[in-house]
Enzyme design. Structure first.
Site, PDB file in Angstrom:
ATOM      1  N   TYR A  46       0.733  -1.194   0.009  1.00 18.57           N
ATOM      2  CA  TYR A  46      -0.023   0.133  -0.025  1.00 18.57           C
ATOM      3  C   TYR A  46       0.844   1.254   0.068  1.00 18.57           C
ATOM      4  CZ  TYR A  46      -4.055  -2.979   0.720  1.00 18.57           C
ATOM      5  OH  TYR A  46      -4.682  -4.163   0.459  1.00 18.57           O
ATOM      6  N   PHE A  72     -10.601  -4.996  10.723  1.00 13.07           N
ATOM      7  CA  PHE A  72     -11.598  -4.928   9.828  1.00 13.07           C
ATOM      8  C   PHE A  72     -11.592  -5.351   8.233  1.00 13.07           C
ATOM      9  CE2 PHE A  72      -9.327  -0.939  10.149  1.00 13.07           C
ATOM     10  CZ  PHE A  72      -8.900  -0.602   8.724  1.00 13.07           C
TER      11      PHE A  72
END
Length: 410
Positions: free
Chosen positions: A125, A410
């Site tokens: 990322y 999450f």
């Protein structure tokens, strides 16, 4: 190859979810109905996208609508990237880049200044402007030889087992969690539906371990802490206690709940992952070496709107500095920003004033929550001081009184 990138339709949910599971090496049968129904409840199809090659879903990402604590205690709208995946058959074709581009553009349109992701592979990322902003401690403690020091006030506590399936118990645990949220940067406010996450207990997700156990700590009849955990039996007295969650309102409750884990019969190890890097436990144990602490990356952060993000937090010391930010993936951030702030608040606007410090948006994201010192990045050339004397003062200002922490994924 032609692929169709679009917002998820409700009738596509099953295929979208199964494609994501397969990309992560799992199948729907192993996921379990409890977890599957949880994800279906908390994922907003309007904030999720799929990449389709004909009728096959070959890429997926969800964008959870969170509010995250930043230094100073404010809750800031944050897009949480989850379920990010591309099918093995469609790798290295720019599909992940297309999904990130699409979702970050939408976050900007929605005026959500932050984005976060928990990365299965840390190298992915950075090219999209995400920096490692939260670290966590993992413990594997030899509880047969390590003790937890007593803390004043423990004698007034009452510890009682509780049933985690009981709605009243869950409400009390959630209240204690909510009290922690403004205290630490990186913590996520529980949005509707997410209160189920800490209590998911499908046997297929805990092979060889007990069901979820819960103990509440109270003082004068008022709950002041809780711990949830599972027990993994091993031959002899060599079982493992796996910590799930622990929240305490004061030092005495914190120490007492940790000690309880050390005292579980027929166990010799306490395993805990995802703890804050300044967890007081490391200063309570009698033998830090036999606590086998490891530091790991936990949360990657992206400043979608540099000006709004920097103005949303407070600063440990007065700061008046111009930051020259480079940002190839979100070029609207690429400019000079005048940041002025202190413990009371901040402003951050575009400026033509000469820059004092220069850095990428990724490195600015790394220091944003206060867990990494700007001066540390300068020592490896990732922050450049253009005006003498501005680095140390700005690095001090960006710090946080408490280490940032992400209690759950999450």
């Amino acid at each position: 190859m032609t692929t169709d990138l679009r917002v998820l339709r409700t009738d596509e949910w099953d295929r979208w979810f199964e494609s994501m599971l397969l990309a992560f090496g799992r199948t729907g049968e192993g996921e379990g109905e409890e977890r599957r129904s949880f994800w279906q409840a908390v994922i907003d199809p309007e904030r999720a996208v799929g990449l389709w090659d004909g009728e096959e879903c070959v890429g997926a990402t969800a964008m959870h609508a969170f509010r995250m604590t930043v230094p100073g205690g404010s809750l800031v709208s944050t897009g949480g990237f989850g379920m990010v995946s591309v099918a093995t058959t469609h790798r290295r074709r720019g599909l992940l880049r297309a999904m990130m581009r699409y979702q970050l553009d939408r976050l900007r349109k929605w005026n959500e200044p932050l984005a976060v992701v928990t990365a299965t592979e840390p190298g992915i990322y950075g090219r999209f402007g995400f920096g490692p902003a939260v670290e966590e401690l993992w413990f594997d403690i030899d509880s047969s030889r390590v003790r937890v020091a007593e803390v004043a006030g423990e004698d007034a506590l009452v510890l009682r087992r509780a049933r985690p399936e009981d709605s009243v118990v869950r409400e009390l645990c959630e209240r204690l969690y909510a009290e922690d949220v403004p205290r630490r940067p990186g913590m996520l406010e529980r949005m509707p539906g997410w209160e189920r996450l800490p209590f998911l207990d499908d046997p297929r997700q805990r092979p060889g371990r007990s069901s979820l156990q819960c103990v509440m700590a109270s003082r004068d009849g008022e709950p002041v802490g809780f711990v949830t955990y599972r027990i993994e039996p091993r031959p002899g007295a060599n079982g493992i206690v796996h910590l799930s969650a622990l929240h305490a309102a004061d030092p005495a409750a914190h120490a007492a709940l940790w000690r309880l884990l050390f005292d579980v019969d027929l166990t010799s190890t306490v395993h805990a992952h995802g703890r804050p890097v300044d967890d007081p436990l490391q200063y309570l144990v009698s033998d830090v070496r036999r606590s086998n602490m490891q530091l790991r990356d936990a949360l990657y952060l992206r400043l979608v709107d540099v000006g709004a993000a920097l103005a949303a937090r407070t600063y440990r010391a007065p700061v008046d500095v111009v930051l020259d930010v480079s940002d190839a993936f979100c070029p609207w951030n690429e400019r000079r920003w005048l940041l002025r702030g202190d413990r009371q608040g901040a402003t951050c606007v575009r400026t033509e004033r000469p820059a004092d410090l220069a850095m990428t948006a990724r490195d600015l994201a790394t220091v944003y929550l206060g867990g990494v010192q700007m001066a540390a990045l300068a020592r490896v050339g990732r922050v450049r001081e253009l005006t003498a004397g501005t680095l140390d003062a700005t690095s001090l200002a960006f710090g946080s009184d408490a280490a940032p922490w992400l209690p759950h994924g999450f």
